[in-house]
Motif scaffolding. Structure first.
Motif, mmCIF file in Angstrom:
data_model
loop_
_atom_site.group_PDB
_atom_site.id
_atom_site.type_symbol
_atom_site.label_atom_id
_atom_site.label_comp_id
_atom_site.label_asym_id
_atom_site.label_seq_id
_atom_site.Cartn_x
_atom_site.Cartn_y
_atom_site.Cartn_z
ATOM 1 N N TRP A 121 -1.119 3.932 -3.949
ATOM 2 C CA TRP A 121 -0.279 4.070 -2.750
ATOM 3 C C TRP A 121 1.149 4.466 -3.119
ATOM 4 O O TRP A 121 1.730 5.371 -2.514
ATOM 5 C CB TRP A 121 -0.283 2.761 -1.951
ATOM 6 N N PHE A 133 -4.253 8.848 -1.308
ATOM 7 C CA PHE A 133 -4.418 7.415 -1.059
ATOM 8 C C PHE A 133 -5.747 7.108 -0.357
ATOM 9 O O PHE A 133 -6.299 6.010 -0.503
ATOM 10 C CB PHE A 133 -3.240 6.922 -0.213
ATOM 11 N N LEU A 137 -7.848 3.553 0.031
ATOM 12 C CA LEU A 137 -7.699 2.899 1.328
ATOM 13 C C LEU A 137 -9.058 2.545 1.907
ATOM 14 O O LEU A 137 -9.274 1.447 2.429
ATOM 15 C CB LEU A 137 -6.923 3.815 2.292
ATOM 16 N N LEU A 407 2.344 6.207 5.369
ATOM 17 C CA LEU A 407 2.347 5.717 3.975
ATOM 18 C C LEU A 407 3.540 4.807 3.679
ATOM 19 O O LEU A 407 3.739 4.379 2.540
ATOM 20 C CB LEU A 407 2.373 6.894 2.992
ATOM 21 N N SER A 413 -2.362 -1.101 1.388
ATOM 22 C CA SER A 413 -2.834 -1.033 -0.005
ATOM 23 C C SER A 413 -3.039 -2.433 -0.567
ATOM 24 O O SER A 413 -3.866 -2.649 -1.439
ATOM 25 C CB SER A 413 -1.843 -0.244 -0.864
#
Lengths: 504, 504
Positions: A121, A133, A137, A407, A413
């Motif tokens: 992440w 990611f 995820l 993000l 994460s």
């Protein structure tokens, strides 16, 4: 060996107290890790913390504990469901069931995958690359689904995840309040965005020497009731409050020599958390009655002191002359201009930098996305698009990239699905409690203006802190305010305060 | 369940490693207690430390450990007594036997009485009233006698007490070396006292801003080899080094803005301890091979860097120009005058303020008194008189009162009989090691003068640090220097250095 319910209860509390002491050791190590630890100690520190948490888990989830709990549950003291002992047993049963339901393999897999996911992440955020990611995820989401299944749930998997952070809350209960909040808040945010009035932000973006910030922040923290004899203030990149044990509740902050508010309101926020921890009844240490109700209730305490008190006219009536005497940058700055600058509202992308009004929309967006994700209504691939569409709709702005979009937060994460809601719940609880406090103590503002914050602190002690986990958040809100949680106190507060500031 | 010696050995090491991790948790808590802990946490901190030490003691002294040790001792690996495994087993057996021999009741009584005695001692010292301390002192002495009987001993009870701090050392072995040391040192001290030469102490008693002292001290500490990536320097009233675990070795100091040497040589001293801790082989963590040999060997490392290096001409050839650039107080002060001032020798009453030469006499006095006390040759009542007589004889001075006499140290109230000797042993070991290092590396002074201390550090790593407890102090001295411990290297060093300074 057969034992009486009373003896079983006593042994349970004795064991849990020992585990609380052990957990408080981990608390010192955790605090040290974030404040003082040399980097070379990272490896041994993770071994130390793993050993302590492993010992606690092993002892708490042992069959013997299960037997003690079952035996104690037959005690006469359980007949009064509202009694302290019954509340203690309710919470111990709850913890025990949750702990034994999670297979060790799943706990380890979650630790492993989220550790890796946080690394990916961080890189993906730096590169503004959601696709990088996405695979990790998805792994985390799968594991969190497995966790929800292991816990079990009545209505939907996401309920089980929320319950880790806001016990007894449900998707349904939160969704109802959040929907009303959104309907009322979005027009207010848009109205403020359309207003021609703007504060002069140069007032708070100026020279504020760090040593003076520390002195001023500490004085304010002590004034609102944080006891430095049982605490301390240090500097860390990410500010936090660590309630290690009775008599040891520490806070941290981060100073920006070119901004007045970052450290100051951070200190007020962490002091709010700390005043709660310091107010939990020390003599009940080891039982759930010396522990915080939920993350949401915890956040209600920090937000109350940070915003409802710390950004109020009454608070600054007392503190602004002191601030002017401390910081030469405030020389000649009118009270109203200062007050407007510390209450600036502006739709923005980054949650952690958001103001009192727009902050809640950042949370609603995350909650809605998580909820729909775990209900299978949306897919992980769709997150960036949905995120941006909601920012456009609620806040009127669209992130340029995923680094300032979906993000931005570490939570997903780290596997913290269900956590975000507690931030907005905290704001809602805070407003509802504060409205009641003002109703019961009409001269609160007058006291604040005179630098006296003890009435509010004592009211919180009496109504919230002293109970620990005796009541759930939902029960507590009803007991104190006579009503279920509602968006109305907060919206009423926001409309009055910001209506005046922005001439709405 | 029958298990093989190899399996028993592996399980032993695994358990001991876990206990070492747990002990390192207590290390963090102990460090925090002395540096950061808010005073309100005193009660919970004592609970935390009692719980951790209780858990460690319980697990280490369990019958299962005893069985594992006995089984492992039958292993083939024990045949080579010089092997690593045999050394590990020797030390574990030693610890285990000592631990199980002490009745829990005696341990608790010692903790209780010494805690009270320290309070009484502090008051008695403040009031300069030995009689006030005497009853508690007698209680402590009685308990230490009981401890010696519980441990058992070959020759005399005091042997058993010394063994807690300097394993394998005896009254006889120490007395022999100390008697020779005294015979040689007393005349030197008297000769120095009679010398007309005196340094100008105003040179080091001047303005030395604390922030500059910290910067300068850290630079010197890093230069001699203390790794700040695995350590840190803080401020405490009583300076110490805390070797928490591999990767985490912390030191503290105390600054006097009106004295150059107090903090500087304190930092050098604690850095010496810390370099030793940082040099213990991390991969052997959990076994005695990653632990210090004895307090005496530990002290040899601190004294070597503080005195043999840190008060040498070669060291200051490199550092004095830097000191002059840092502290304006040194402007115009000639090197030789500075060097003489930091090497001032003067008989004085207080041990902790004593110089490199007289310090050892303070220790000899305490050792002789303790030895005769536990041999029943003297009574506690006689301590002040004996103390003063010995100060008169060895140092030529008589304390005005017991506060600057036999009440000055906390050790006896804390039950630390047998501890003092390790300070002088440390000086003796240091001199003998250092003489050997200079013999093997004749250009050591040249390197020091050029700011390069790595040869000495690496020599200590190779010859001492890397072995942990593999060899006893006595064995180590013989292995490294080819000779048993002797007073000669230290006396030779002192006579040369101070003969030159004082024109003897």
């Amino acid at each position: 060996m057969p034992t009486s319910p009373d003896n079983a209860y006593d042994e349970l509390v004795a064991i849990r107290t020992e585990l609380s002491v052990l957990n408080s050791c981990a608390g010192v190590l955790g605090w040290d890790e974030r404040t003082n630890m040399p980097k070379g100690a990272a490896d041994i520190r993770s071994q130390q913390l793993a050993l302590l948490s492993g010992m606690i888990h092993e002892k708490f989830t042992s069959p013997h504990m299960g037997e003690l709990i079952s035996t104690a549950e037959n005690g006469d003291f359980m007949k009064d469901a509202d009694s302290e002992k019954a509340a203690i047993m309710r919470e111990i049963r709850r913890e025990y069931d949750k702990s034994v339901k999670l297979p060790k393999e799943l706990v380890e897999e979650l630790a492993r995958v989220t550790s890796l996911a946080q690394g990916v992440w961080a890189e993906a955020r730096a590169k503004k690359d959601f696709a990088m990611f996405l695979p990790k995820l998805k792994e985390v989401i799968n594991l969190k689904h497995r966790q929800a299944e292991a816990y079990g749930y009545q209505t939907e998997p996401y309920d089980a995840l929320i319950d880790d952070y806001e016990p007894y809350a449900t998707v349904k209960s939160i969704s109802e309040v959040f929907a009303k909040l959104r309907a009322s808040l979005v027009p207010l945010v848009h109205a403020i965005a359309d207003s021609k009035r703007r504060p002069n932000m140069k007032i708070v973006e100026n020279d504020f020497p760090v040593d003076l910030q520390e002195k001023f922040g500490k004085a304010a923290s002590a004034a609102i009731g944080y006891d430095f004899d049982s605490g301390r203030l240090d500097v860390t990149t990410h500010p936090f409050c660590s309630g290690i044990a009775p008599g040891d509740v520490r806070i941290t902050t981060r100073y920006n020599p070119r901004h007045f508010g970052e450290a100051f309101f951070g200190i007020m926020h962490e002091s709010g958390h700390a005043i709660y921890e310091q107010g939990l009844p020390a003599e009940k240490f080891g039982t759930p009655l010396q522990e915080a109700v939920s993350l949401g209730i915890h956040e209600s305490q920090s937000r109350m002191w940070e915003n409802l008190v710390g950004r109020s006219r009454a608070f600054w009536t007392h503190f602004y002359p002191k601030a002017q005497a401390t910081f030469s940058s405030f020389k000649g700055v009118a009270f109203d201009d200062f007050y407007f600058a510390i209450n600036n509202v502006e739709p923005s992308f980054i949650r952690v930098e958001a103001d009192e009004v727009t902050y809640n929309l950042h949370i609603l967006i995350r909650f809605e996305i998580e909820r729909d994700l775990f209900a299978g209504k949306i897919k992980a691939e769709e997150l960036p698009g949905l995120w941006n569409a909601k920012y456009k709709e609620y806040l009127g702005i669209v992130p340029k990239n995923d680094a300032e979009g979906c993000l931005q937060d570490i939570h997903w994460s780290a596997g913290l699905f269900g956590y975000f809601a507690t931030y907005a719940l905290g704001n809602l609880y805070a407003s509802q409690f504060f409205a009641k406090a003002k109703e019961e103590m009409p001269d609160l503002d007058k006291k604040f203006a005179a630098g006296d914050f003890s009435d509010l602190k004592n009211w919180l002690r009496k109504n919230i802190h002293s109970y620990g986990k005796r009541y759930s958040a939902e029960q507590l809100v009803k007991r104190i305010t006579g009503k279920p949680l509602s968006h109305e106190p907060m919206m009423s507060y926001l409309k009055t305060k910001f209506g005046e500031l922005y001439g709405l």
